[in-house]
Design a protein around this motif. Structure first.
Motif, PDB file in Angstrom:
ATOM      1  N   LEU A  70       0.850  -1.178   0.000  1.00  0.00           N
ATOM      2  CA  LEU A  70       0.000   0.000   0.000  1.00  0.00           C
ATOM      3  C   LEU A  70       0.891   1.233   0.000  1.00  0.00           C
ATOM      4  O   LEU A  70       1.784   1.355   0.835  1.00  0.00           O
ATOM      5  CB  LEU A  70      -0.916   0.002   1.235  1.00  0.00           C
ATOM      6  N   TYR A  71       0.648   2.119  -0.964  1.00  0.00           N
ATOM      7  CA  TYR A  71       1.426   3.347  -1.099  1.00  0.00           C
ATOM      8  C   TYR A  71       0.511   4.558  -1.009  1.00  0.00           C
ATOM      9  O   TYR A  71      -0.642   4.501  -1.446  1.00  0.00           O
ATOM     10  CB  TYR A  71       2.133   3.402  -2.470  1.00  0.00           C
ATOM     11  N   ARG A  72       1.047   5.634  -0.488  1.00  0.00           N
ATOM     12  CA  ARG A  72       0.386   6.943  -0.515  1.00  0.00           C
ATOM     13  C   ARG A  72       1.268   7.830  -1.385  1.00  0.00           C
ATOM     14  O   ARG A  72       2.432   8.069  -1.050  1.00  0.00           O
ATOM     15  CB  ARG A  72       0.270   7.526   0.880  1.00  0.00           C
ATOM     16  N   VAL A  73       0.725   8.286  -2.507  1.00  0.00           N
ATOM     17  CA  VAL A  73       1.498   9.080  -3.465  1.00  0.00           C
ATOM     18  C   VAL A  73       0.953  10.502  -3.451  1.00  0.00           C
ATOM     19  O   VAL A  73      -0.230  10.715  -3.767  1.00  0.00           O
ATOM     20  CB  VAL A  73       1.404   8.485  -4.888  1.00  0.00           C
ATOM     21  N   SER A  74       1.784  11.472  -3.078  1.00  0.00           N
ATOM     22  CA  SER A  74       1.382  12.884  -3.021  1.00  0.00           C
ATOM     23  C   SER A  74       1.970  13.633  -4.209  1.00  0.00           C
ATOM     24  O   SER A  74       3.174  13.567  -4.449  1.00  0.00           O
ATOM     25  CB  SER A  74       1.876  13.530  -1.731  1.00  0.00           C
ATOM     26  N   PHE A  75       1.116  14.339  -4.928  1.00  0.00           N
ATOM     27  CA  PHE A  75       1.519  15.114  -6.090  1.00  0.00           C
ATOM     28  C   PHE A  75       1.362  16.607  -5.789  1.00  0.00           C
ATOM     29  O   PHE A  75       0.227  17.082  -5.697  1.00  0.00           O
ATOM     30  CB  PHE A  75       0.624  14.801  -7.293  1.00  0.00           C
ATOM     31  N   PRO A  76       2.452  17.351  -5.664  1.00  0.00           N
ATOM     32  CA  PRO A  76       2.302  18.807  -5.563  1.00  0.00           C
ATOM     33  C   PRO A  76       1.655  19.347  -6.840  1.00  0.00           C
ATOM     34  O   PRO A  76       1.683  18.673  -7.882  1.00  0.00           O
ATOM     35  CB  PRO A  76       3.744  19.306  -5.418  1.00  0.00           C
ATOM     36  N   LEU A  90      -2.940  -3.585  -9.767  1.00  0.00           N
ATOM     37  CA  LEU A  90      -3.005  -2.668  -8.635  1.00  0.00           C
ATOM     38  C   LEU A  90      -4.250  -1.821  -8.735  1.00  0.00           C
ATOM     39  O   LEU A  90      -4.823  -1.644  -9.806  1.00  0.00           O
ATOM     40  CB  LEU A  90      -1.748  -1.806  -8.513  1.00  0.00           C
ATOM     41  N   THR A  91      -4.687  -1.333  -7.584  1.00  0.00           N
ATOM     42  CA  THR A  91      -5.809  -0.418  -7.540  1.00  0.00           C
ATOM     43  C   THR A  91      -5.306   0.948  -7.137  1.00  0.00           C
ATOM     44  O   THR A  91      -4.367   1.069  -6.345  1.00  0.00           O
ATOM     45  CB  THR A  91      -6.899  -0.871  -6.537  1.00  0.00           C
ATOM     46  N   GLY A  92      -5.917   1.964  -7.702  1.00  0.00           N
ATOM     47  CA  GLY A  92      -5.627   3.340  -7.325  1.00  0.00           C
ATOM     48  C   GLY A  92      -6.896   3.968  -6.791  1.00  0.00           C
ATOM     49  O   GLY A  92      -7.994   3.723  -7.313  1.00  0.00           O
ATOM     50  N   TYR A  93      -6.776   4.744  -5.733  1.00  0.00           N
ATOM     51  CA  TYR A  93      -7.909   5.456  -5.142  1.00  0.00           C
ATOM     52  C   TYR A  93      -7.481   6.905  -4.938  1.00  0.00           C
ATOM     53  O   TYR A  93      -6.468   7.168  -4.286  1.00  0.00           O
ATOM     54  CB  TYR A  93      -8.303   4.827  -3.796  1.00  0.00           C
ATOM     55  N   ILE A  94      -8.217   7.819  -5.521  1.00  0.00           N
ATOM     56  CA  ILE A  94      -7.877   9.238  -5.398  1.00  0.00           C
ATOM     57  C   ILE A  94      -8.475   9.747  -4.091  1.00  0.00           C
ATOM     58  O   ILE A  94      -9.689   9.875  -3.949  1.00  0.00           O
ATOM     59  CB  ILE A  94      -8.408  10.053  -6.603  1.00  0.00           C
ATOM     60  N   GLN A  95      -7.593  10.029  -3.157  1.00  0.00           N
ATOM     61  CA  GLN A  95      -8.023  10.495  -1.844  1.00  0.00           C
ATOM     62  C   GLN A  95      -8.300  11.993  -1.872  1.00  0.00           C
ATOM     63  O   GLN A  95      -9.178  12.477  -1.168  1.00  0.00           O
ATOM     64  CB  GLN A  95      -6.937  10.175  -0.808  1.00  0.00           C
ATOM     65  N   TYR A 135      -2.825  20.243  -4.122  1.00  0.00           N
ATOM     66  CA  TYR A 135      -2.201  18.929  -3.947  1.00  0.00           C
ATOM     67  C   TYR A 135      -3.178  17.830  -4.342  1.00  0.00           C
ATOM     68  O   TYR A 135      -4.388  17.969  -4.157  1.00  0.00           O
ATOM     69  CB  TYR A 135      -1.794  18.711  -2.484  1.00  0.00           C
ATOM     70  N   ALA A 136      -2.645  16.728  -4.854  1.00  0.00           N
ATOM     71  CA  ALA A 136      -3.437  15.533  -5.140  1.00  0.00           C
ATOM     72  C   ALA A 136      -2.784  14.371  -4.407  1.00  0.00           C
ATOM     73  O   ALA A 136      -1.556  14.292  -4.318  1.00  0.00           O
ATOM     74  CB  ALA A 136      -3.489  15.261  -6.636  1.00  0.00           C
ATOM     75  N   VAL A 137      -3.607  13.490  -3.880  1.00  0.00           N
ATOM     76  CA  VAL A 137      -3.105  12.337  -3.134  1.00  0.00           C
ATOM     77  C   VAL A 137      -3.817  11.089  -3.649  1.00  0.00           C
ATOM     78  O   VAL A 137      -5.042  11.050  -3.758  1.00  0.00           O
ATOM     79  CB  VAL A 137      -3.348  12.490  -1.618  1.00  0.00           C
ATOM     80  N   MET A 138      -3.013  10.079  -3.958  1.00  0.00           N
ATOM     81  CA  MET A 138      -3.533   8.811  -4.461  1.00  0.00           C
ATOM     82  C   MET A 138      -3.024   7.672  -3.577  1.00  0.00           C
ATOM     83  O   MET A 138      -1.840   7.625  -3.244  1.00  0.00           O
ATOM     84  CB  MET A 138      -3.067   8.601  -5.909  1.00  0.00           C
ATOM     85  N   LEU A 139      -3.919   6.764  -3.201  1.00  0.00           N
ATOM     86  CA  LEU A 139      -3.530   5.540  -2.503  1.00  0.00           C
ATOM     87  C   LEU A 139      -3.448   4.441  -3.547  1.00  0.00           C
ATOM     88  O   LEU A 139      -4.360   4.308  -4.377  1.00  0.00           O
ATOM     89  CB  LEU A 139      -4.548   5.173  -1.429  1.00  0.00           C
ATOM     90  N   VAL A 140      -2.371   3.669  -3.517  1.00  0.00           N
ATOM     91  CA  VAL A 140      -2.162   2.599  -4.484  1.00  0.00           C
ATOM     92  C   VAL A 140      -1.945   1.297  -3.717  1.00  0.00           C
ATOM     93  O   VAL A 140      -1.074   1.218  -2.852  1.00  0.00           O
ATOM     94  CB  VAL A 140      -0.936   2.889  -5.386  1.00  0.00           C
ATOM     95  N   ASN A 141      -2.743   0.289  -4.053  1.00  0.00           N
ATOM     96  CA  ASN A 141      -2.620  -1.030  -3.448  1.00  0.00           C
ATOM     97  C   ASN A 141      -2.161  -2.002  -4.529  1.00  0.00           C
ATOM     98  O   ASN A 141      -2.871  -2.207  -5.510  1.00  0.00           O
ATOM     99  CB  ASN A 141      -3.970  -1.474  -2.871  1.00  0.00           C
ATOM    100  N   ALA A 142      -0.982  -2.569  -4.370  1.00  0.00           N
ATOM    101  CA  ALA A 142      -0.422  -3.497  -5.358  1.00  0.00           C
ATOM    102  C   ALA A 142      -0.509  -4.921  -4.846  1.00  0.00           C
ATOM    103  O   ALA A 142      -0.175  -5.211  -3.701  1.00  0.00           O
ATOM    104  CB  ALA A 142       1.031  -3.137  -5.645  1.00  0.00           C
ATOM    105  N   VAL A 143      -0.962  -5.823  -5.718  1.00  0.00           N
ATOM    106  CA  VAL A 143      -0.999  -7.253  -5.419  1.00  0.00           C
ATOM    107  C   VAL A 143       0.260  -7.825  -6.061  1.00  0.00           C
ATOM    108  O   VAL A 143       0.287  -8.115  -7.245  1.00  0.00           O
ATOM    109  CB  VAL A 143      -2.269  -7.913  -5.993  1.00  0.00           C
ATOM    110  N   ALA A 144       1.315  -7.942  -5.270  1.00  0.00           N
ATOM    111  CA  ALA A 144       2.648  -8.239  -5.794  1.00  0.00           C
ATOM    112  C   ALA A 144       3.136  -9.616  -5.350  1.00  0.00           C
ATOM    113  O   ALA A 144       2.396 -10.405  -4.784  1.00  0.00           O
ATOM    114  CB  ALA A 144       3.625  -7.160  -5.326  1.00  0.00           C
ATOM    115  N   ALA A 145       4.401  -9.848  -5.628  1.00  0.00           N
ATOM    116  CA  ALA A 145       5.120 -11.030  -5.143  1.00  0.00           C
ATOM    117  C   ALA A 145       6.461 -10.533  -4.609  1.00  0.00           C
ATOM    118  O   ALA A 145       6.999  -9.537  -5.110  1.00  0.00           O
ATOM    119  CB  ALA A 145       5.326 -12.039  -6.263  1.00  0.00           C
ATOM    120  N   GLU A 146       6.974 -11.195  -3.606  1.00  0.00           N
ATOM    121  CA  GLU A 146       8.261 -10.792  -3.032  1.00  0.00           C
ATOM    122  C   GLU A 146       9.310 -10.672  -4.130  1.00  0.00           C
ATOM    123  O   GLU A 146       9.415 -11.539  -5.001  1.00  0.00           O
ATOM    124  CB  GLU A 146       8.721 -11.792  -1.977  1.00  0.00           C
TER     125      GLU A 146
END
Length: 156
Positions: A70-76, A90-95, A135-146
């Motif tokens: 899970l990532y929180r990506v902040s865009f100035p 992955l899913t993206g959610y615009i917070q 500012y824009a903030v996006m949460l990204v959830n990735a279904v990954a593998a190690e």
């Protein structure tokens, strides 16, 4: 003896309170909401459910030892993330704010606060850009593998 008795009474009351919470939470999740004796209900709301990416493709999970990220990506204002791809769904959610996914050639998907999307390894290279005023903030959830990189930089 009085302080020991008070402590035991407090401890028993605490355990009873915690037990009540543990019992009521599964019911709240199962019903989509729950109630408390002296407060508002707990609400569970599914934000998204899909088996297709933004492009309409199905997706599959990477091989290996599963790893959720899970990532929180902040865009100035006025910024963006360079051209890239993802080797997993992955899913993206615009917070907050207004973010565009832009593919070479100009195809653009614009997402507003509260909206979400799915992309995967079939999704073409793209950039992510803050196209709003603040500012824009996006949460990204990735279904990954190690060991699998979440982002693979692409050449323009």
């Amino acid at each position: 003896m009085g302080s020991t008795f008070s402590f035991l009474m407090f401890f028993k009351a605490l355990i009873a309170s915690i037990s009540g919470l543990i019992i009521s939470v599964p019911a709240a999740i199962a019903d989509g909401h729950g109630t408390t004796a002296d407060g508002p209900a707990v609400e569970v709301k599914q934000i998204m459910g899909t088996s297709k990416t933004l492009e309409g493709d199905s997706f599959s999970y990477p091989e290996g030892v599963s790893e959720l990220r899970l990532y929180r990506v902040s865009f100035p204002p006025g910024t963006g993330f360079p051209l890239h791809t993802h080797p997993m769904p992955l899913t993206g959610y615009i917070q907050q704010g207004k973010i565009a996914l832009v593919k070479p050639g100009g195809k653009k998907y614009v997402f507003l606060s509260g909206e979400s999307f799915v992309i995967a390894d079939q999704t073409p290279a793209h950039t992510m850009e803050n196209v709003g005023e603040g500012y824009a903030v996006m949460l990204v959830n990735a279904v990954a593998a190690e060991g699998l990189e979440t982002v693979v930089m692409a050449k323009p």
